[in-house]
Design a protein around this motif. Structure first.
Motif, PDB file in Angstrom:
ATOM      1  N   VAL A   1       0.838  -1.192   0.000  1.00 24.41           N
ATOM      2  CA  VAL A   1       0.000   0.000   0.000  1.00 24.41           C
ATOM      3  C   VAL A   1       0.877   1.247   0.000  1.00 24.41           C
ATOM      4  O   VAL A   1       1.901   1.312   0.675  1.00 24.41           O
ATOM      5  CB  VAL A   1      -0.969   0.023   1.202  1.00 24.41           C
ATOM      6  CG1 VAL A   1      -1.958  -1.120   1.093  1.00 24.41           C
ATOM      7  CG2 VAL A   1      -0.229  -0.033   2.527  1.00 24.41           C
ATOM      8  N   SER A   2       0.446   2.240  -0.786  1.00 23.16           N
ATOM      9  CA  SER A   2       1.183   3.496  -0.908  1.00 23.16           C
ATOM     10  C   SER A   2       0.238   4.650  -0.641  1.00 23.16           C
ATOM     11  O   SER A   2      -0.941   4.602  -0.990  1.00 23.16           O
ATOM     12  CB  SER A   2       1.777   3.621  -2.319  1.00 23.16           C
ATOM     13  OG  SER A   2       2.247   4.935  -2.559  1.00 23.16           O
ATOM     14  N   GLY A   3       0.759   5.715  -0.035  1.00 24.29           N
ATOM     15  CA  GLY A   3      -0.027   6.901   0.251  1.00 24.29           C
ATOM     16  C   GLY A   3       0.468   7.559   1.516  1.00 24.29           C
ATOM     17  O   GLY A   3       1.621   7.382   1.914  1.00 24.29           O
ATOM     18  N   GLN A   4      -0.405   8.312   2.177  1.00 19.82           N
ATOM     19  CA  GLN A   4      -0.068   8.910   3.461  1.00 19.82           C
ATOM     20  C   GLN A   4      -1.273   8.811   4.375  1.00 19.82           C
ATOM     21  O   GLN A   4      -2.381   8.518   3.937  1.00 19.82           O
ATOM     22  CB  GLN A   4       0.368  10.360   3.301  1.00 19.82           C
ATOM     23  CG  GLN A   4      -0.663  11.272   2.689  1.00 19.82           C
ATOM     24  CD  GLN A   4      -0.174  12.697   2.544  1.00 19.82           C
ATOM     25  OE1 GLN A   4      -0.032  13.410   3.526  1.00 19.82           O
ATOM     26  NE2 GLN A   4       0.102  13.107   1.311  1.00 19.82           N
ATOM     27  N   GLY A   5      -1.046   9.078   5.660  1.00 16.99           N
ATOM     28  CA  GLY A   5      -2.126   8.891   6.612  1.00 16.99           C
ATOM     29  C   GLY A   5      -2.265   7.414   6.955  1.00 16.99           C
ATOM     30  O   GLY A   5      -1.342   6.613   6.767  1.00 16.99           O
ATOM     31  N   PRO A   6      -3.445   7.007   7.431  1.00 10.93           N
ATOM     32  CA  PRO A   6      -3.637   5.623   7.908  1.00 10.93           C
ATOM     33  C   PRO A   6      -3.883   4.631   6.778  1.00 10.93           C
ATOM     34  O   PRO A   6      -4.912   3.943   6.742  1.00 10.93           O
ATOM     35  CB  PRO A   6      -4.852   5.756   8.828  1.00 10.93           C
ATOM     36  CG  PRO A   6      -5.661   6.855   8.206  1.00 10.93           C
ATOM     37  CD  PRO A   6      -4.648   7.836   7.651  1.00 10.93           C
ATOM     38  N   VAL A   7      -2.954   4.533   5.825  1.00  7.72           N
ATOM     39  CA  VAL A   7      -3.197   3.679   4.652  1.00  7.72           C
ATOM     40  C   VAL A   7      -3.319   2.210   5.038  1.00  7.72           C
ATOM     41  O   VAL A   7      -4.135   1.484   4.467  1.00  7.72           O
ATOM     42  CB  VAL A   7      -2.100   3.870   3.577  1.00  7.72           C
ATOM     43  CG1 VAL A   7      -2.215   5.215   2.904  1.00  7.72           C
ATOM     44  CG2 VAL A   7      -0.713   3.675   4.165  1.00  7.72           C
ATOM     45  N   GLU A   8      -2.508   1.767   5.999  1.00  3.62           N
ATOM     46  CA  GLU A   8      -2.582   0.358   6.400  1.00  3.62           C
ATOM     47  C   GLU A   8      -3.925   0.062   7.063  1.00  3.62           C
ATOM     48  O   GLU A   8      -4.571  -0.949   6.768  1.00  3.62           O
ATOM     49  CB  GLU A   8      -1.430   0.029   7.349  1.00  3.62           C
ATOM     50  CG  GLU A   8      -1.328  -1.442   7.698  1.00  3.62           C
ATOM     51  CD  GLU A   8      -0.085  -1.778   8.497  1.00  3.62           C
ATOM     52  OE1 GLU A   8       0.134  -2.969   8.773  1.00  3.62           O
ATOM     53  OE2 GLU A   8       0.670  -0.846   8.849  1.00  3.62           O
ATOM     54  N   GLU A   9      -4.375   0.954   7.940  1.00  2.00           N
ATOM     55  CA  GLU A   9      -5.671   0.765   8.598  1.00  2.00           C
ATOM     56  C   GLU A   9      -6.808   0.841   7.583  1.00  2.00           C
ATOM     57  O   GLU A   9      -7.769   0.057   7.654  1.00  2.00           O
ATOM     58  CB  GLU A   9      -5.858   1.811   9.689  1.00  2.00           C
ATOM     59  CG  GLU A   9      -7.111   1.608  10.524  1.00  2.00           C
ATOM     60  CD  GLU A   9      -7.214   2.569  11.691  1.00  2.00           C
ATOM     61  OE1 GLU A   9      -8.253   2.542  12.378  1.00  2.00           O
ATOM     62  OE2 GLU A   9      -6.263   3.349  11.909  1.00  2.00           O
ATOM     63  N   ASN A  10      -6.713   1.774   6.634  1.00  3.62           N
ATOM     64  CA  ASN A  10      -7.733   1.867   5.593  1.00  3.62           C
ATOM     65  C   ASN A  10      -7.817   0.581   4.791  1.00  3.62           C
ATOM     66  O   ASN A  10      -8.906   0.095   4.465  1.00  3.62           O
ATOM     67  CB  ASN A  10      -7.457   3.048   4.673  1.00  3.62           C
ATOM     68  CG  ASN A  10      -8.032   4.350   5.183  1.00  3.62           C
ATOM     69  OD1 ASN A  10      -9.060   4.356   5.844  1.00  3.62           O
ATOM     70  ND2 ASN A  10      -7.370   5.461   4.878  1.00  3.62           N
TER      71      ASN A  10
ATOM     72  N   GLN B   1       7.140   1.802   3.835  1.00  6.41           N
ATOM     73  CA  GLN B   1       8.140   1.840   4.898  1.00  6.41           C
ATOM     74  C   GLN B   1       8.631   0.440   5.253  1.00  6.41           C
ATOM     75  O   GLN B   1       9.815   0.241   5.551  1.00  6.41           O
ATOM     76  CB  GLN B   1       7.556   2.528   6.136  1.00  6.41           C
ATOM     77  CG  GLN B   1       8.535   2.730   7.287  1.00  6.41           C
ATOM     78  CD  GLN B   1       9.752   3.555   6.888  1.00  6.41           C
ATOM     79  OE1 GLN B   1       9.668   4.404   6.001  1.00  6.41           O
ATOM     80  NE2 GLN B   1      10.891   3.298   7.523  1.00  6.41           N
ATOM     81  N   ASP B   2       7.743  -0.565   5.196  1.00  5.42           N
ATOM     82  CA  ASP B   2       8.160  -1.956   5.444  1.00  5.42           C
ATOM     83  C   ASP B   2       9.181  -2.399   4.396  1.00  5.42           C
ATOM     84  O   ASP B   2      10.187  -3.059   4.734  1.00  5.42           O
ATOM     85  CB  ASP B   2       6.946  -2.886   5.392  1.00  5.42           C
ATOM     86  CG  ASP B   2       5.982  -2.674   6.542  1.00  5.42           C
ATOM     87  OD1 ASP B   2       6.423  -2.213   7.611  1.00  5.42           O
ATOM     88  OD2 ASP B   2       4.778  -2.959   6.361  1.00  5.42           O
ATOM     89  N   VAL B   3       8.930  -2.062   3.132  1.00  8.89           N
ATOM     90  CA  VAL B   3       9.856  -2.430   2.058  1.00  8.89           C
ATOM     91  C   VAL B   3      11.187  -1.709   2.241  1.00  8.89           C
ATOM     92  O   VAL B   3      12.261  -2.305   2.105  1.00  8.89           O
ATOM     93  CB  VAL B   3       9.245  -2.109   0.677  1.00  8.89           C
ATOM     94  CG1 VAL B   3      10.253  -2.396  -0.440  1.00  8.89           C
ATOM     95  CG2 VAL B   3       7.967  -2.899   0.450  1.00  8.89           C
TER      96      VAL B   3
END
Length: 436
Positions: free
Chosen positions: A136-145, A158-160
């Protein structure tokens, strides 16, 4: 998405929302989608509104005064909306319930999360990817979204970067001081979701290209570039959007332009999308229609919604999308009529032939989706609002996405008005509804 933590989760966002003008809420309790109060005699609505947010209701953190006037007209004597309303935004860097609370605070009525469509909301429908490992790419709560949309196996940019620190080399201050050990246990990435524009474009562009060129294994070196590449789902195609600045700001569509051109320059091939989501895509308007119908059912209105009015400030997303959906509605109506003729002469009903998706398309209930362009955002007229909307939106440069064909008629609004308050007044007049 649970609502129990709505108040605590959104307090900080609400405090950051500064109004453009002072505003006092009506002297009645704030309500939104509850039951109808006794004694209400107004006839049930046969139309609904789709409101864009940025440039229509707000500019950045400031509420546009016309929005407050408009919603005073939209709220009935029982403190509830007189007609069904869905807010359709291409923003996606926030949580759905937080955006609903921001709108509630700004407009003076209780907006539920079920009334808000973010650019990524239709991702709930892409269940074939929900079990796959998705970057997932973007800003804010992208993982939660992503998890809220049903995706269970998510990794971030960031994980990569953390797993493969040698890949992000533009910012010299972020380069590792020592050669890191090889990463051997990182999962294979099976797809990419582009939620919105990231903060560090150079990092996201580099790592996304690496994932595409390595078939989801960014630490590997392949002998040949894989093509077709792993699936890419992109949300929000807006090239530009309107905030507090006098001129429009770069949107996620600008980031996509960069990604597409880098990929083509490196590989000689076109970057392909599994899906483009958000306005002006059909799936977003289908989802909006579905939510409108849900509101009608919850309110107990006996009549069906026949007409939608989509109010926006961006010709290339709001107007194009509404007109595109209107064309889809007309085509579905023609197909329905043809199906009725076939059934009348004994030919097979397509729904009985296993074509369930086709059957759904044939039985669209809407008559139209009209577009209304306001002049408080991306689009800004010079001088008086023209009486002929076709005169105002002629585009010399196509700002839409690469994969959407430029049809000049699709960016010509059904109506052009000064602001959202005039849009509501216009619709009420056409629908023979009281302004109060």
């Amino acid at each position: 998405m649970g609502l129990g933590s709505l108040r605590s989760a959104s307090t900080a966002a609400v405090r950051r929302w500064r109004r453009g003008v002072p505003w006092a809420p009506p002297p009645r309790p704030r309500r939104g989608l509850g039951g109808v109060a006794p004694g209400v005699s107004e006839s049930p609505p046969t139309f609904g509104f789709l409101f864009d947010i940025d440039g229509v209701l707000v500019r950045g953190r400031y509420v546009i005064p016309a929005a407050q006037k408009a919603f005073r007209k939209l709220i009935g004597s029982n403190g509830q909306l007189r007609v069904p309303v869905v807010f359709v935004t291409n923003a996606g860097n926030c949580l759905q319930h937080v955006k609903a609370q921001e709108l509630s605070d700004a407009l003076g009525l209780e907006v539920s999360p079920e009334q808000v469509i973010l650019s990524h909301s239709p991702l709930r429908l892409f269940r074939q990817f929900h079990e796959k490992c998705m970057l997932v790419s973007g800003q804010g709560p992208v993982e939660e979204n992503a998890r809220n949309m049903g995706f269970r196996n998510v990794v971030t940019i960031q994980d990569v970067r953390k797993a493969f620190p040698l890949l992000d080399m533009v910012d010299q201050s972020r380069r590792p001081k020592e050669l890191p050990p090889l990463t051997t246990d990182f999962p294979t990435i099976e797809g990419i979701i582009l939620f919105g524009e990231p903060v560090r474009w150079e990092t996201s562009l580099q790592l996304i290209i690496d994932v595409l060129l390595s078939n989801g294994n960014p630490g590997a070196e392949l002998a040949a570039v894989p093509y077709p590449h792993i699936p890419v789902l992109a949300c929000n195609m807006d090239l530009l959007w309107m905030a507090e600045a006098k001129m429009p700001r770069f949107g996620h569509g600008t980031f996509l332009v960069c990604l597409e051109n880098i990929y083509k320059k490196v590989t000689g091939r076109e970057l392909k999308y599994e899906a483009l989501i958000g306005k002006p895509s059909i799936v977003t308007y289908q989802y909006a229609e579905y939510l409108i119908k849900q509101q009608v059912e919850r309110r107990g209105w006996p009549s069906s919604i026949c007409r939608l009015y989509a109010v926006g400030d961006n010709p290339m997303s709001d107007i194009y999308g509404a007109n595109f959906y209107n064309s889809y509605i007309k085509a579905a109506g023609q197909a329905r009529a043809q199906a009725e003729v076939k059934r009348s002469v004994g030919m097979a009903d397509p729904r009985s032939e296993g074509h369930s998706e086709l059957g759904k398309d044939l039985y669209v209930s809407l008559e139209s989706c009209k577009s209304i362009l306001v002049c408080t955002g991306v689009y800004s007229h010079h001088g008086d609002v023209p009486t002929d909307p076709h005169e105002s939106v002629t585009e010399t440069v196509f700002h839409g996405h690469r994969d959407f064909h430029f049809d000049p008629s699709l960016v010509e609004a059904s109506y052009v008005v000064e602001d959202v308050n005039e849009a509501v007044e216009l619709v009420f007049k056409k629908e023979n509804w009281s302004q109060e």
